[in-house]
Design a protein around this motif. Structure first.
Motif, PDB file in Angstrom:
ATOM      1  N   ALA A 194     -26.629  53.674  80.772  1.00  0.00           N
ATOM      2  CA  ALA A 194     -25.967  52.560  81.442  1.00  0.00           C
ATOM      3  C   ALA A 194     -24.741  53.100  82.167  1.00  0.00           C
ATOM      4  O   ALA A 194     -23.916  53.794  81.563  1.00  0.00           O
TER       5      ALA A 194
ATOM      6  N   ASP B 212     -21.477  51.998  84.485  1.00  0.00           N
ATOM      7  CA  ASP B 212     -20.674  50.822  84.818  1.00  0.00           C
ATOM      8  C   ASP B 212     -19.436  51.252  85.603  1.00  0.00           C
ATOM      9  O   ASP B 212     -18.610  52.013  85.096  1.00  0.00           O
TER      10      ASP B 212
ATOM     11  N   THR C 117     -17.184  49.089  86.754  1.00  0.00           N
ATOM     12  CA  THR C 117     -16.170  48.038  86.669  1.00  0.00           C
ATOM     13  C   THR C 117     -14.786  48.672  86.517  1.00  0.00           C
ATOM     14  O   THR C 117     -14.599  49.577  85.706  1.00  0.00           O
TER      15      THR C 117
ATOM     16  N   THR D   2     -24.139  48.927  86.860  1.00  0.00           N
ATOM     17  CA  THR D   2     -23.272  47.754  86.992  1.00  0.00           C
ATOM     18  C   THR D   2     -22.166  48.068  87.989  1.00  0.00           C
ATOM     19  O   THR D   2     -21.465  49.073  87.851  1.00  0.00           O
ATOM     20  N   THR D   3     -22.038  47.221  89.006  1.00  0.00           N
ATOM     21  CA  THR D   3     -20.952  47.326  89.976  1.00  0.00           C
ATOM     22  C   THR D   3     -20.371  45.940  90.219  1.00  0.00           C
ATOM     23  O   THR D   3     -21.021  44.927  89.943  1.00  0.00           O
TER      24      THR D   3
END
Length: 215
Positions: free
Chosen positions: A116, A118, A120, A166-167
């Motif tokens: 995963a 990410d 963020t 994830t962005t």
């Protein structure tokens, strides 16, 4: 809008495109090369269909995708479980002087052979042309995963199957219109790769010794 219709270049459409760029002769050459590559690719695929049949070709394509996926999952299963973080900065965007943060958290699940990623916390998109669209960020992830594989591993979309990305929409790594993005394809994509490698180096330091050369 189609630049090729019925196998022929739509000259009116091409002229419209070329009137809106600063280097029309260079861009016309680029487009001609891309169109030519597509035509050659089409011909090669048709030759393969003629040789093996459409059904067998689909089976072989699925096999390559599955094979790439298995190779990546095997590599991930050899990594230690955990979360690994890293950050780096673009000096500026060419308009404002503020540095631009790119940060990532990579989670590795060896049991599932999954990763995963990410982003963020990365900076919001900026006024200068160093923004990267999500597709560029995904391509950087693809590149890093491909680097973990052997030289003869097929570079197919199956490499991305073990990845969850994830962005944040409107960020430097997931820019949205009207943000300018030309520099995101080169400068920012390299920095995204650097950040991914820096995080992965914590998990497998013997496999990821350094960042890229473009600094």
């Amino acid at each position: 809008m189609r630049i090729v219709r019925g196998g022929a270049i739509d000259r009116e459409m091409l002229d419209l495109i070329l009137l809106n760029v600063r280097t029309p002769r260079e861009r016309e050459g680029d487009l001609a090369a891309q169109i030519g590559a597509c035509r050659v690719g089409k011909q090669r695929v048709l030759e393969l269909v003629g040789k093996y049949g459409a059904g067998r070709l689909r089976s072989l394509t699925d096999y390559l995708l599955d094979y790439s996926e298995r190779l990546v999952r095997a590599e991930l299963r050899r990594m230690p479980a955990g979360e690994y973080t890293a950050e780096d900065w673009l000096d500026d965007d060419g308009i404002d002087d503020a540095p631009i943060r790119i940060c990532v958290r990579i989670g590795i699940d060896p049991d599932a052979g999954a990763m995963a990623v990410d982003f963020t916390g990365s900076a919001p998109q900026v006024r200068g042309s160093v923004n990267a669209v999500r597709a560029i960020t995904l391509s950087a992830c693809f590149y890093v995963l491909r680097c973990l594989l052997g030289r003869d591993a097929p570079a197919t979309a199956g490499i991305l199957r073990p990845l969850t990305l994830t962005t944040v929409a409107g960020s430097i790594v997931d820019a949205r219109s009207p943000a300018p993005v030309a520099g995101g394809n080169v400068e920012t994509s390299q920095r995204i790769v650097d950040v991914l490698l820096r995080a992965l180096a914590q998990a497998i330091p013997d496999r990821v010794p350094a960042a890229s050369a473009e600094r």
